[in-house]
Design an enzyme around this catalytic site. Structure first.
Site, mmCIF file in Angstrom:
data_model
loop_
_atom_site.group_PDB
_atom_site.id
_atom_site.type_symbol
_atom_site.label_atom_id
_atom_site.label_comp_id
_atom_site.label_asym_id
_atom_site.label_seq_id
_atom_site.Cartn_x
_atom_site.Cartn_y
_atom_site.Cartn_z
ATOM 1 N N VAL A 25 -5.415 53.337 -42.226
ATOM 2 C CA VAL A 25 -6.195 54.551 -41.947
ATOM 3 C C VAL A 25 -6.403 54.796 -40.454
ATOM 4 O O VAL A 25 -6.954 55.814 -40.058
ATOM 5 C CB VAL A 25 -7.571 54.532 -42.673
ATOM 6 C CG1 VAL A 25 -7.391 54.670 -44.162
ATOM 7 C CG2 VAL A 25 -8.375 53.284 -42.332
ATOM 8 N N GLY A 26 -5.960 53.861 -39.632
ATOM 9 C CA GLY A 26 -6.129 54.075 -38.194
ATOM 10 C C GLY A 26 -5.597 52.909 -37.397
ATOM 11 O O GLY A 26 -5.180 51.893 -37.947
ATOM 12 N N GLU A 27 -5.612 53.074 -36.087
ATOM 13 C CA GLU A 27 -5.143 52.011 -35.204
ATOM 14 C C GLU A 27 -6.020 51.973 -33.969
ATOM 15 O O GLU A 27 -6.295 53.005 -33.366
ATOM 16 C CB GLU A 27 -3.685 52.253 -34.809
ATOM 17 C CG GLU A 27 -3.071 51.110 -34.039
ATOM 18 C CD GLU A 27 -1.654 50.759 -34.515
ATOM 19 O OE1 GLU A 27 -1.199 49.669 -34.152
ATOM 20 O OE2 GLU A 27 -1.043 51.565 -35.233
ATOM 21 N N THR A 29 -7.352 49.500 -30.311
ATOM 22 C CA THR A 29 -6.767 48.788 -29.174
ATOM 23 C C THR A 29 -6.152 47.467 -29.608
ATOM 24 O O THR A 29 -5.100 47.072 -29.138
ATOM 25 C CB THR A 29 -7.868 48.483 -28.124
ATOM 26 O OG1 THR A 29 -8.813 49.538 -28.142
ATOM 27 C CG2 THR A 29 -7.291 48.319 -26.747
ATOM 28 N N TYR A 30 -6.863 46.758 -30.477
ATOM 29 C CA TYR A 30 -6.436 45.403 -30.811
ATOM 30 C C TYR A 30 -5.861 45.254 -32.213
ATOM 31 O O TYR A 30 -5.647 44.165 -32.680
ATOM 32 C CB TYR A 30 -7.594 44.415 -30.608
ATOM 33 C CG TYR A 30 -7.772 44.050 -29.166
ATOM 34 C CD1 TYR A 30 -6.971 43.074 -28.586
ATOM 35 C CD2 TYR A 30 -8.705 44.695 -28.374
ATOM 36 C CE1 TYR A 30 -7.111 42.731 -27.255
ATOM 37 C CE2 TYR A 30 -8.856 44.357 -27.034
ATOM 38 C CZ TYR A 30 -8.055 43.373 -26.484
ATOM 39 O OH TYR A 30 -8.193 43.029 -25.167
ATOM 40 N N GLY A 31 -5.631 46.342 -32.911
ATOM 41 C CA GLY A 31 -5.032 46.190 -34.230
ATOM 42 C C GLY A 31 -5.274 47.374 -35.137
ATOM 43 O O GLY A 31 -5.858 48.379 -34.738
ATOM 44 N N LYS A 32 -4.814 47.230 -36.371
ATOM 45 C CA LYS A 32 -4.859 48.338 -37.326
ATOM 46 C C LYS A 32 -6.126 48.295 -38.176
ATOM 47 O O LYS A 32 -6.753 47.249 -38.313
ATOM 48 C CB LYS A 32 -3.633 48.257 -38.238
ATOM 49 C CG LYS A 32 -2.301 48.335 -37.490
ATOM 50 C CD LYS A 32 -1.131 48.156 -38.463
ATOM 51 C CE LYS A 32 0.210 48.347 -37.761
ATOM 52 N NZ LYS A 32 0.545 47.229 -36.866
ATOM 53 N N LYS A 48 -10.630 45.849 -40.482
ATOM 54 C CA LYS A 48 -10.189 46.051 -39.100
ATOM 55 C C LYS A 48 -9.503 44.765 -38.654
ATOM 56 O O LYS A 48 -10.143 43.724 -38.530
ATOM 57 C CB LYS A 48 -11.403 46.359 -38.223
ATOM 58 C CG LYS A 48 -11.068 46.878 -36.856
ATOM 59 C CD LYS A 48 -12.345 47.352 -36.172
ATOM 60 C CE LYS A 48 -12.101 47.977 -34.837
ATOM 61 N NZ LYS A 48 -13.349 48.469 -34.242
ATOM 62 N N ASP A 150 -19.433 54.358 -25.831
ATOM 63 C CA ASP A 150 -18.197 55.051 -26.201
ATOM 64 C C ASP A 150 -18.447 55.999 -27.372
ATOM 65 O O ASP A 150 -17.682 56.034 -28.331
ATOM 66 C CB ASP A 150 -17.103 54.039 -26.550
ATOM 67 C CG ASP A 150 -15.713 54.679 -26.602
ATOM 68 O OD1 ASP A 150 -15.533 55.748 -25.989
ATOM 69 O OD2 ASP A 150 -14.818 54.118 -27.260
#
Lengths: 317, 372
Positions: A25-27, A29-32, A48, A150
């Site tokens: 469902v997403g990606e 900085t450090y993984g999917k 995650k 963020d």
């Protein structure tokens, strides 16, 4: 079947055995990030995945911060809940870490986009409810000494059915102590970045999050980013065009900030020109969130008490 | 003015206590790829007979190894030494008498001491939701008696006195390592507390404290936004432990020793995280101490400096596992005032400002006193 041992001698299932991955469902900085089903309960979760040895420096700092901060904050209904941390191995036999989160079916970015595509406005009461939940979640973080740093629509998860909003992605968050220490200013997506950060301030506090909340507020109303710069300079100029170029009078100390230069002089415009659909109370709250001087910017706790939210049914939030 | 006492053994050949980091099990076959789980499942008996395979590589002891086979043999020789040099100076030796251990890693069946939780932090909203392993996390404190009696090291024959000595030695090491890596004191302090938390859950007999300390500092630096490259941490750590320039160490050990050391530290990092359940947040007493004394107009006094020094010294103790930061701050202020013959009672409501009670004050200051 491989099992891991915990400190107390209990055997626990590794991520591979405990979950069935359904889709990516997403990606990050450090993984999917995957939508997955917990085999034991059938419950849908978000996994995650964090690669541990990408840069040969062990567990990434963002993961460390996110997990240790979520341990403190996961109690709040407006902060995404970290349910577990599992270890697993990838195809190359390298150790990977899976953060197991409650699953939310959308985020605020997608939610706003869906309204933009249909040409509809987001109902004012929906905006009010989402803003109140956001302020409540941020107040909780700040109350526990955590800056998010963020905040952006993509990091605000939502449940379409209940219209529940939750703050996520605390990889850049950090604990602050008083007096505020020097922090890196290489943070935050440009569009939601506070002017003091853009101008190189290394001492900053909760006010950076409030600026982001203000930008998100305006975006909910107009369905467009309030300040959409493509570089730090352009971002500042977008802000100055609407709010006027700051000076020592409106923001004492601004000219001493590291990246301050002589900028074109603009006079402040009325916020209603940029956010035409917002009522008077909403504009008042927004103006307090977008104060130049960080110490004058409204706090999340005070924002929750603002008259804009008076007619909101807060019982279920 | 330094209040440091370093614990050493008299009339003994000192060594780095670093044996287990390069224990024989890992060098049985230099070409063998160890699985990452090796660290967790490794036999607790770190003084394995395999060590003889490598002769001089691991000849850290000048004296006969048998002299150190049991802690009892050296307990009486542990003696307090006074140093007037700066805190945890580099001449510090890290001495651990080797011990004979059972083969069962006690860490795996240790259920943990009974704990006292501080205040109820649950919210009505969270009660309605599914449980998370991190739900309603609140700081858990233990009494000194609980820490002393239930430490997993007890099962491996390490008594309270010796464990205290081990704690001091890894704190000295961390202070030295942190200073060489130019890390701020609060990060060094946090790493010390993480090590204390770790060894309340796992036995010293099964885990090399210097390896754990190295990983803890590396971890803390990352989580506190002052990351240091792992290679720098490893080099500096090796130089401290072997008291030799890093370049010379390559001649002492097998070809791949550094790579193996790196692997071990990364494994230790993960072990710390799982053991502590990712609880990396440590509150220090510096802020409550300075803010209360500031409020009372004592900010620019010798008292503040002395109290802050006492807090830093206190990091060697288990106080952070027992008390809230403002309680430790109060105890440090109280003891500092005592040293300086000041009467803090003259400052109205001072102990209320620290939200403390006479019994807590007494307990904290007493434990701080014991460090000297």
């Amino acid at each position: 079947m491989e099992m891991e041992k915990t400190g107390a001698g209990v055997a626990v299932l590794s991520a591979k055995e405990a979950f069935e991955k359904l889709e990516k469902v997403g990606e990050g900085t450090y993984g999917k990030v995957y939508r997955a089903r917990e085999k034991a309960t059938g419950k849908i979760v978000a996994l995650k995945k964090t690669r541990l040895h990408e840069d040969q420096e062990g567990v990434p700092p963002t993961t460390l911060r996110e997990v240790s901060i979520l341990r403190m904050l996961s109690r709040d209904p407006h902060v995404v809940r970290l349910m577990d941390v599992k270890q697993g191995q990838n195809k190359e036999g390298k150790t990977v870490l899976y953060l197991v989160f409650e699953y939310m079916d959308t985020d605020l970015k997608k939610f706003i986009r869906s309204f933009r595509q249909t040409g509809q406005s987001i109902p004012p009461q929906t905006i009010k409810s989402l803003m109140y939940q956001l302020c409540k979640g941020i107040a909780f973080c700040h109350g526990h000494g955590i800056l998010h740093r963020d905040l952006k629509p993509h990091n605000l998860l939502m449940d379409r059915k209940t219209m529940m909003l939750k703050i996520a992605d605390l990889g850049l968050a950090r604990a602050f102590t008083v007096p505020i220490k020097k922090y890196t200013h290489e943070i935050l997506t440009l569009w939601y970045r506070a002017p003091e950060v853009l101008l190189g301030a290394t001492h900053y506090s909760m006010a950076v999050d409030i600026w982001s909340v203000g930008c998100i507020f305006a975006e909910l109303v107009t369905k467009q980013a309030l300040f959409a710069g493509d570089s730090e300079l352009q971002q500042l100029l977008h802000i100055f065009r609407l709010l006027g170029t700051p000076n020592e009078e409106v923001w004492p100390g601004v000219s001493k900030l590291k990246d301050w230069h002589e900028y074109p002089q603009w006079n402040p415009k009325s916020l209603s020109t940029a956010v035409p659909g917002l009522d008077e109370l909403g504009l008042d709250l927004l103006s307090q969130m977008l104060e130049y001087e960080p110490s004058k910017r409204i706090s999340a706790k005070k924002a929750m008490e603002h008259a804009y939210f008076n007619d909101l049914d807060k019982g279920h939030l | 003015m330094s209040f440091v006492r370093n614990y050493q053994a008299e009339d003994r050949s000192l060594h780095s206590g670093y044996w287990s980091t390069f224990d024989g099990n890992n060098y049985g076959n230099n070409n063998r790829k160890r699985s990452r789980n090796n660290y967790y499942n490794r036999n607790c008996n770190i003084y394995n007979d395999n060590r003889t395979k490598f002769g001089d590589h691991f000849n850290f002891y000048n004296a006969d190894h048998a002299n150190y086979a049991r802690y009892d043999a050296v307990r009486s020789s542990l003696k307090r030494r006074k140093y007037s040099a700066p805190v945890w100076q580099e001449s510090q030796q890290y001495y651990v008498p080797p011990m004979v251990h059972d083969n069962i890693p006690s860490a795996y069946n240790f259920q943990g001491p009974p704990t006292r939780s501080d205040g109820d932090a649950s919210t009505s909203a969270s009660c309605k939701r599914d449980c998370s392993i991190f739900e309603d996390d609140k700081p858990v404190f233990m009494s000194r008696d609980e820490i002393d009696r239930h430490s997993p090291s007890r099962k491996d024959g390490i008594d309270v006195h010796h464990e205290t000595h081990l704690r001091y030695s890894y704190c000295a090491f961390l202070q030295n390592l942190g200073m060489r890596l130019e890390l701020p004191q609060n990060i060094i302090g946090t790493a010390m507390v993480l090590c204390h938390r770790f060894f309340v859950r796992r036995s010293h007999a099964c885990h090399d404290r210097f390896l754990i300390a190295t990983a803890a500092l590396f971890l803390t630096a990352k989580s506190e936004e002052a990351p240091r490259h792992l290679n720098n941490v490893l080099r500096t750590s090796s130089e401290i432990l072997y008291k030799q320039d890093f370049a010379l160490l390559s001649y002492r050990f097998p070809v791949d020793w550094f790579e193996q050391y790196r692997e071990r530290v990364l494994e230790a990092e993960q072990l710390i995280l799982t053991t502590l359940n990712f609880e990396l947040n440590v509150q220090h007493p510096y802020v409550p101490l300075t803010s209360v004394l500031n409020k009372l107009g004592l900010s620019k006094t010798v008292l503040v400096n002395l109290a802050l020094n006492l807090v830093s010294e206190g990091l060697r103790s288990s106080l952070w596992l027992q008390f809230k930061p403002h309680h430790i701050a109060a105890g440090a202020a109280y003891l500092a005032a005592k040293f300086l013959n000041m009467d803090l009672a003259a400052y109205q409501n001072i102990w209320q400002e620290f939200q403390t009670t006479p019994s807590i004050l007494q307990d904290v200051s007493q434990q701080l006193m014991e460090l000297f």
